[in-house]
Design a protein around this motif. Structure first.
Motif, PDB file in Angstrom:
ATOM      1  N   PHE A  56      11.721   5.060  12.959  1.00  0.00           N
ATOM      2  CA  PHE A  56      10.309   4.735  12.357  1.00  0.00           C
ATOM      3  C   PHE A  56       9.221   4.614  13.664  1.00  0.00           C
ATOM      4  CE2 PHE A  56       6.407   3.088  10.399  1.00  0.00           C
ATOM      5  CZ  PHE A  56       6.625   3.998   9.359  1.00  0.00           C
ATOM      6  N   VAL A  57       8.638   5.857  13.941  1.00  0.00           N
ATOM      7  CA  VAL A  57       7.757   5.840  15.095  1.00  0.00           C
ATOM      8  C   VAL A  57       6.673   5.145  15.106  1.00  0.00           C
ATOM      9  CG1 VAL A  57       7.211   7.321  16.947  1.00  0.00           C
ATOM     10  CG2 VAL A  57       9.046   8.080  15.568  1.00  0.00           C
ATOM     11  N   VAL A  58       6.604   4.153  16.134  1.00  0.00           N
ATOM     12  CA  VAL A  58       5.253   3.197  16.136  1.00  0.00           C
ATOM     13  C   VAL A  58       5.151   3.455  17.756  1.00  0.00           C
ATOM     14  CG1 VAL A  58       4.320   1.184  15.786  1.00  0.00           C
ATOM     15  CG2 VAL A  58       5.921   1.995  14.140  1.00  0.00           C
ATOM     16  N   ARG A  59       3.720   3.281  17.790  1.00  0.00           N
ATOM     17  CA  ARG A  59       3.356   3.270  19.125  1.00  0.00           C
ATOM     18  C   ARG A  59       2.605   2.155  19.638  1.00  0.00           C
ATOM     19  NH1 ARG A  59       6.154   5.298  23.076  1.00  0.00           N
ATOM     20  NH2 ARG A  59       3.925   5.686  24.306  1.00  0.00           N
ATOM     21  N   LYS A  60       2.776   1.422  20.718  1.00  0.00           N
ATOM     22  CA  LYS A  60       2.029   0.410  21.066  1.00  0.00           C
ATOM     23  C   LYS A  60       0.695   0.974  21.891  1.00  0.00           C
ATOM     24  CE  LYS A  60       3.029  -1.788  25.278  1.00  0.00           C
ATOM     25  NZ  LYS A  60       3.646  -2.539  26.048  1.00  0.00           N
ATOM     26  N   GLY A  76       2.447   5.868  11.469  1.00  0.00           N
ATOM     27  CA  GLY A  76       2.177   7.421  10.774  1.00  0.00           C
ATOM     28  C   GLY A  76       1.324   7.049   9.753  1.00  0.00           C
ATOM     29  N   GLY A  77       0.670   7.844   9.393  1.00  0.00           N
ATOM     30  CA  GLY A  77      -0.199   7.800   8.229  1.00  0.00           C
ATOM     31  C   GLY A  77      -1.690   7.045   8.599  1.00  0.00           C
ATOM     32  N   GLY A  78      -2.002   7.248   9.995  1.00  0.00           N
ATOM     33  CA  GLY A  78      -3.221   6.640  10.060  1.00  0.00           C
ATOM     34  C   GLY A  78      -3.412   5.198  10.519  1.00  0.00           C
ATOM     35  N   VAL A 142       5.438  -3.959  15.476  1.00  0.00           N
ATOM     36  CA  VAL A 142       6.097  -4.268  14.195  1.00  0.00           C
ATOM     37  C   VAL A 142       5.225  -4.404  12.896  1.00  0.00           C
ATOM     38  CG1 VAL A 142       7.925  -5.734  12.976  1.00  0.00           C
ATOM     39  CG2 VAL A 142       8.369  -5.161  15.373  1.00  0.00           C
ATOM     40  N   ARG A 143       4.275  -5.190  13.271  1.00  0.00           N
ATOM     41  CA  ARG A 143       3.156  -5.269  12.277  1.00  0.00           C
ATOM     42  C   ARG A 143       2.816  -3.948  11.785  1.00  0.00           C
ATOM     43  NH1 ARG A 143       1.087  -9.384  15.849  1.00  0.00           N
ATOM     44  NH2 ARG A 143      -0.717  -8.447  15.942  1.00  0.00           N
ATOM     45  N   ALA A 144       2.482  -2.992  12.641  1.00  0.00           N
ATOM     46  CA  ALA A 144       1.869  -1.773  12.354  1.00  0.00           C
ATOM     47  C   ALA A 144       3.059  -1.016  11.406  1.00  0.00           C
ATOM     48  CB  ALA A 144       1.600  -0.886  13.505  1.00  0.00           C
ATOM     49  N   ALA A 145       4.493  -1.047  11.855  1.00  0.00           N
ATOM     50  CA  ALA A 145       5.351  -0.515  11.316  1.00  0.00           C
ATOM     51  C   ALA A 145       5.312  -0.848   9.811  1.00  0.00           C
ATOM     52  CB  ALA A 145       6.583  -0.758  11.830  1.00  0.00           C
ATOM     53  N   VAL A 146       5.339  -2.517   9.443  1.00  0.00           N
ATOM     54  CA  VAL A 146       5.263  -2.980   8.331  1.00  0.00           C
ATOM     55  C   VAL A 146       4.254  -2.672   7.415  1.00  0.00           C
ATOM     56  CG1 VAL A 146       5.413  -5.182   6.829  1.00  0.00           C
ATOM     57  CG2 VAL A 146       6.536  -4.998   9.047  1.00  0.00           C
ATOM     58  N   ALA A 147       2.965  -2.635   8.091  1.00  0.00           N
ATOM     59  CA  ALA A 147       1.900  -2.194   7.274  1.00  0.00           C
ATOM     60  C   ALA A 147       1.960  -0.562   6.664  1.00  0.00           C
ATOM     61  CB  ALA A 147       0.519  -2.051   8.051  1.00  0.00           C
ATOM     62  N   ALA A 148       2.445   0.342   7.662  1.00  0.00           N
ATOM     63  CA  ALA A 148       2.687   1.651   7.457  1.00  0.00           C
ATOM     64  C   ALA A 148       3.971   2.041   6.257  1.00  0.00           C
ATOM     65  CB  ALA A 148       2.966   2.558   8.787  1.00  0.00           C
ATOM     66  N   LEU A 149       4.954   0.986   6.380  1.00  0.00           N
ATOM     67  CA  LEU A 149       5.924   1.388   5.420  1.00  0.00           C
ATOM     68  C   LEU A 149       5.731   0.754   3.949  1.00  0.00           C
ATOM     69  CD1 LEU A 149       8.885  -0.132   7.839  1.00  0.00           C
ATOM     70  CD2 LEU A 149       8.759   2.276   6.700  1.00  0.00           C
ATOM     71  N   ARG A 150       4.672  -0.184   3.833  1.00  0.00           N
ATOM     72  CA  ARG A 150       4.146  -0.441   2.619  1.00  0.00           C
ATOM     73  C   ARG A 150       3.701   0.825   1.735  1.00  0.00           C
ATOM     74  NH1 ARG A 150       6.625  -5.187   1.163  1.00  0.00           N
ATOM     75  NH2 ARG A 150       6.245  -7.002   2.590  1.00  0.00           N
ATOM     76  N   GLU A 174       4.213 -13.612   7.197  1.00  0.00           N
ATOM     77  CA  GLU A 174       3.340 -13.039   6.246  1.00  0.00           C
ATOM     78  C   GLU A 174       3.068 -11.824   5.632  1.00  0.00           C
ATOM     79  OE1 GLU A 174      -0.413 -14.695   7.898  1.00  0.00           O
ATOM     80  OE2 GLU A 174       0.227 -16.734   8.239  1.00  0.00           O
ATOM     81  N   LEU A 175       3.764 -10.987   6.308  1.00  0.00           N
ATOM     82  CA  LEU A 175       3.694  -9.665   6.024  1.00  0.00           C
ATOM     83  C   LEU A 175       5.046  -9.116   5.392  1.00  0.00           C
ATOM     84  CD1 LEU A 175       1.929  -8.203   9.226  1.00  0.00           C
ATOM     85  CD2 LEU A 175       0.991  -8.860   7.154  1.00  0.00           C
ATOM     86  N   ALA A 176       6.147  -9.417   5.976  1.00  0.00           N
ATOM     87  CA  ALA A 176       7.447  -8.924   5.645  1.00  0.00           C
ATOM     88  C   ALA A 176       8.079  -9.631   4.607  1.00  0.00           C
ATOM     89  CB  ALA A 176       8.498  -8.752   6.902  1.00  0.00           C
ATOM     90  N   ASP A 177       9.019  -9.264   3.921  1.00  0.00           N
ATOM     91  CA  ASP A 177       9.854  -9.997   2.625  1.00  0.00           C
ATOM     92  C   ASP A 177      10.964 -10.898   3.477  1.00  0.00           C
ATOM     93  OD1 ASP A 177       8.560  -8.747   0.280  1.00  0.00           O
ATOM     94  OD2 ASP A 177       9.323  -6.968   1.382  1.00  0.00           O
ATOM     95  N   GLN A 178      11.201 -10.552   4.533  1.00  0.00           N
ATOM     96  CA  GLN A 178      12.181 -11.519   5.308  1.00  0.00           C
ATOM     97  C   GLN A 178      12.049 -10.976   6.870  1.00  0.00           C
ATOM     98  OE1 GLN A 178      16.384 -11.114   4.300  1.00  0.00           O
ATOM     99  NE2 GLN A 178      16.925 -12.914   5.522  1.00  0.00           N
TER     100      GLN A 178
END
Length: 220
Positions: A56-60, A76-78, A142-150, A174-178
């Motif tokens: 899952f590609v995320v860029r700092k 991804g997905g803006g 990782v916060r960006a990844a979680v937001a995109a994955l939702r 506060e963002l992920a389930d675990q």
């Protein structure tokens, strides 16, 4: 959890896999590594759990002149996640943010093409997604990844990292389930200090690990 030093990313993945043992053999589990450094960690977890592996590609978004400091991240997905404190303290203008983000979007697209080699991403809807990186500093990536994955409507998102400071983990909870972390150094300064070998992971290593994980699934 107590401070720990890992031999390398593969060793860190094996340690994390033991903490994720309760997911072993579950058909709904998918493991996603954040390239590049998260993929060797994720590979060991996927193998141990018997789960498929994808990236899952995320860029700092690095602060100009101090690129190691994240002023945010994109996925991804803006999806854009900003470290507002960093942006404010550094006086980063909206124009600078747009320029940095545009460059990172180009690199994000390049990596998507390079790693998947024409293959389609895994379907994540209704799956339990284990998101893996080699460590957290600010946690923006990782916060960006979680937001995109939702947006993919998974059943749940589990963040797994070998090392991180406790404040970054608190924000992620506060963002992920675990959130699963193997080491929380009390005086955290950089991810690399938790590894004896922290050589940069190459694009070819990422491709090799994805191919190896796919081959193991076929043989199984």
């Amino acid at each position: 959890m107590a401070e720990r030093v890992f031999e390398d990313r593969r060793d860190a993945g094996r340690v994390l896999a033991r903490l994720l043992e309760h997911y072993r053999g579950r058909p709904d589990v998918v493991v996603l590594g954040l390239p590049r450094g998260g993929v060797p960690v994720a590979y060991e977890i996927a193998v141990a759990l018997g789960a498929p592996l994808d990236v899952f590609v995320v860029r700092k978004l690095g602060l100009p002149g101090h690129e190691e400091l994240a002023m945010g991240a994109i996925a991804g997905g803006g999806v854009v996640v900003l470290n507002e404190d960093v942006v404010r303290r550094a006086g980063v203008s909206p124009e600078t943010l747009r320029e940095v983000a545009a460059g990172e979007r180009r690199e994000l697209a390049r990596r998507e093409r390079a790693y998947r080699e024409g293959g389609a991403p895994l379907d994540l809807m209704g799956r339990t997604v284990v998101v893996v990186d080699d460590g957290l500093a600010t946690g923006a990536t990782v916060r960006a990844a979680v937001a995109a994955l939702r947006r993919h409507e998974p059943a749940g998102i589990v963040v797994a990292v070998p090392t991180a400071p406790e404040p970054a983990l608190g924000e992620l909870r506060e963002l992920a389930d675990q959130v699963v972390c193997a080491s929380t150094p009390p005086l955290f300064s950089a991810v690399g200090f938790s590894y004896r070998d922290f050589e940069q992971t190459t694009d070819e290593e990422v491709r090799d690990l994805l191919r190896a994980a796919a081959a193991r699934r076929v043989r199984a």
